[in-house]
Design an enzyme around this catalytic site. Structure first.
Site, PDB file in Angstrom:
ATOM      1  N   HIS A 327       0.438  -6.343   0.971  1.00  0.00           N
ATOM      2  CA  HIS A 327       0.697  -5.089   0.269  1.00  0.00           C
ATOM      3  C   HIS A 327      -0.128  -5.083  -1.014  1.00  0.00           C
ATOM      4  CE1 HIS A 327       2.730  -1.767  -1.680  1.00  0.00           C
ATOM      5  NE2 HIS A 327       3.369  -1.512  -0.549  1.00  0.00           N
ATOM      6  N   ARG A 347       2.168   5.180  -6.075  1.00  0.00           N
ATOM      7  CA  ARG A 347       0.840   5.801  -5.993  1.00  0.00           C
ATOM      8  C   ARG A 347       0.913   7.181  -5.337  1.00  0.00           C
ATOM      9  NH1 ARG A 347      -1.901   2.010  -2.517  1.00  0.00           N
ATOM     10  NH2 ARG A 347       0.016   0.799  -2.411  1.00  0.00           N
TER      11      ARG A 347
END
Length: 558
Positions: A327, A347
């Site tokens: 990740h 994000r």
């Protein structure tokens, strides 16, 4: 309670650069990578492509498959038990369906087997730790489903295939996206509280590699909320759960072409149990706690790939275990939370990744493999990362941008887990960016299955054996998109549970219990000279270190 760690003065100077460039960056949209650029980036900087980190499996049905050394060491290892020490005539549990693993895949499988007509008292969930201790609870960002007028399962299908570098099993992906809208409706009917607008419209955001907003979330506790509801449903139905009792070996019939149960081991009493079952559903999760290439991990304590080891010994084929998902945004500071997950949803809601100079260097919602590779390149190729007091490298995730883009209070409302995690250490993510670096997150490959959740061997279906969730491979290919893991465990947990129930209801009788596969496997291990002290499955990771272990003494008799 805050531990008042905060940032050291030199890191605060770097934060000033992030703040100075923020207004300009708010107007920027970093361009996306072309497919060729993505592959070039991956081949140079992604850990999967690092030379010397893998080797081919030497034995078994998938001999020749390239896997990380950490994986090969567990597959090419001697069993924990000797068949002559196990009395198979004394059956401790005799059920229709034995589910091994109690995360989202295992629990949903048990529920759907019961819905399909198997009495709850004839279903047993055996789990390594407590009921629900699994990566499902740790999943934050959301679950994908194409259920809007501007979206479609076909578009979702294409996103998944492209994200997985087209190495996915198309049939598995097709069934995944087809079932997705139903799964969202089912979860909501069970009581999952999804984020919604005041008028009741589902709030949906995007994820890396997705061409539409189709991420359904419960703040950034999505997996925990789903698991809360699944656990309640299973317990309310009266399904039995055996805690702290992992499977340490599967049982097969005389010929080894049918799985007939498992040997369970009580971690508290150190006793073994013989569990006979007309069918077994494997849902043990992935390998995050193997710390592939020494990366930190987001995974729960029991994620040691034990199910893959057990399935392989009884003839299951494996795939895509050369592909590990790192990740992009694991915590890099402070050290107390090193490697813990910072959801991609940050994000999705507007935060940008920036280097030590306050510059963007990658489109925030590229696929996870590409973003991870870009961060590694920035830190080790371009020397544009920030170094913590303990030598960890990372880049800034500009979290204050979320409230700027989405409105004041958005972080606390929709990213409360991230906010609280950092508040404990004196860092306010609405005012200060956070430092991130890739962390081991997901096992992209695993046991081969078909669309019904049946486990596949060299000669086709292994009778009486089903699997679902992260223990399996095929859905994600070489890289998973955000939100498809929660979807996979529910789609294929349901399919495995229904298929297992139909198998039982077809009138199948309990099979003979043997450990005949073990001598055959041991013979192969001896031929390639595997050291006798290498044993598996690994039940729990060992973190105490040589110094501590050298002073350990056995106070209580075993």
């Amino acid at each position: 309670m805050s531990q008042k760690v905060g940032y050291p003065d030199y890191m605060r100077e770097y934060i000033k650069i992030v703040e100075e460039t923020r207004e300009r960056r708010l107007k920027e949209r970093y361009r996306r990578l072309s497919p060729d650029e993505r592959m070039e980036l991956l081949k140079v900087w992604h850990p999967d492509y690092k030379e010397g980190t893998k080797r081919p499996i030497k034995i078994g049905p998938s001999a020749g498959l390239m896997v990380p050394h950490e994986v090969a060491n567990l597959i090419e290892a001697y069993p924990l038990i000797d068949p002559k020490d196990i009395d198979l005539s004394r059956i401790d549990y005799d059920v229709d369906i034995l589910v091994i693993g109690s995360g989202g895949a295992g629990t949903s499988a048990a529920i759907w087997a019961n819905i399909e007509g198997i009495p709850a008292e004839n279903i047993l969930i055996a789990t390594k730790l407590r009921f629900g201790d699994a990566n499902t609870k740790m999943a934050q960002g959301g679950i994908q489903a194409a259920d809007r007028p501007n979206d479609s399962p076909a578009r979702h299908f294409l996103d998944i295939m492209g994200g997985g570098l087209y190495a996915n099993d198309p049939e598995l992906v097709r069934e995944l996206v087809r079932d997705a809208p139903f799964i969202i409706k089912w979860l909501e009917d069970l009581g999952v509280i999804f984020d919604k607008e005041p008028d009741g419209t589902m709030i949906e955001v995007s994820g890396g590699g997705a061409s539409r907003n189709r991420m359904h979330s419960c703040k950034d506790y999505t997996g925990l909320e789903i698991m809360r509801v699944l656990m309640d449903e299973a317990l309310n139905r009266g399904i039995n759960v055996l805690e702290f009792s992992p499977a340490i070996e599967l049982l097969t019939d005389d010929y080894g072409n049918r799985v007939t149960g498992a040997i369970l081991w009580n971690m508290e009493t150190k006793e073994y149990y013989v569990a006979r079952a007309k069918t077994v559903i494997l849902a043990t999760g992935g390998y995050g706690r193997l710390h592939i290439q020494n990366f930190p991990t987001t995974n729960h304590y029991g994620a040691t790939m034990d199910g893959v080891v057990l399935a392989y010994r009884v003839g299951a084929k494996l795939r895509d275990l050369d592909a590990t998902q790192y990740h992009p945004t694991g915590a890099a500071y402070p050290d107390q939370i090193l490697g813990l997950l910072i959801t991609e949803k940050v994000r999705s809601m507007g935060a940008q990744l920036v280097n030590i100079d306050g510059e963007q260097f990658v489109y925030p919602l590229e696929t996870r493999d590409a973003v991870s590779a870009a961060i590694i390149r920035e830190c080790y190729g371009r020397n544009k990362g920030v170094i913590t007091p303990t030598g960890v490298r990372g880049v800034w995730l500009d979290t204050p941008m979320v409230d700027i883009v989405r409105g004041e209070g958005a972080t606390k409302r929709y990213l409360s887990s991230v906010y609280r995690m950092y508040a404990r250490f004196g860092i306010d993510v609405t005012k200060e960016p956070i430092l991130v670096f890739p962390t081991l997150h997901y096992m992209n490959g695993g046991v081969c299955i078909n669309k019904y959740g049946q486990v596949l061997g060299v000669n086709g279906i292994i009778e009486g054996f089903f699997a679902a969730g992260e223990v399996t491979g095929g859905v994600h290919g070489k890289n998973r998109l955000m939100g498809n893991s929660l979807l996979e465990i529910l789609v294929y947990g349901r399919r495995a549970g229904i298929s297992a129930a139909k198998y039982v209801k077809s009138g199948v009788s309990p099979g003979k219990l043997t450990l005949n596969h073990i001598p055959r496997y041991v013979e192969e291990l001896e031929k390639i000279g595997v050291p006798r002290d290498r044993r598996s499955p690994m039940l729990l990771p060992e973190y105490r270190g040589e110094k501590v272990l050298s002073k350990a003494i056995p106070i209580f008799p075993i």
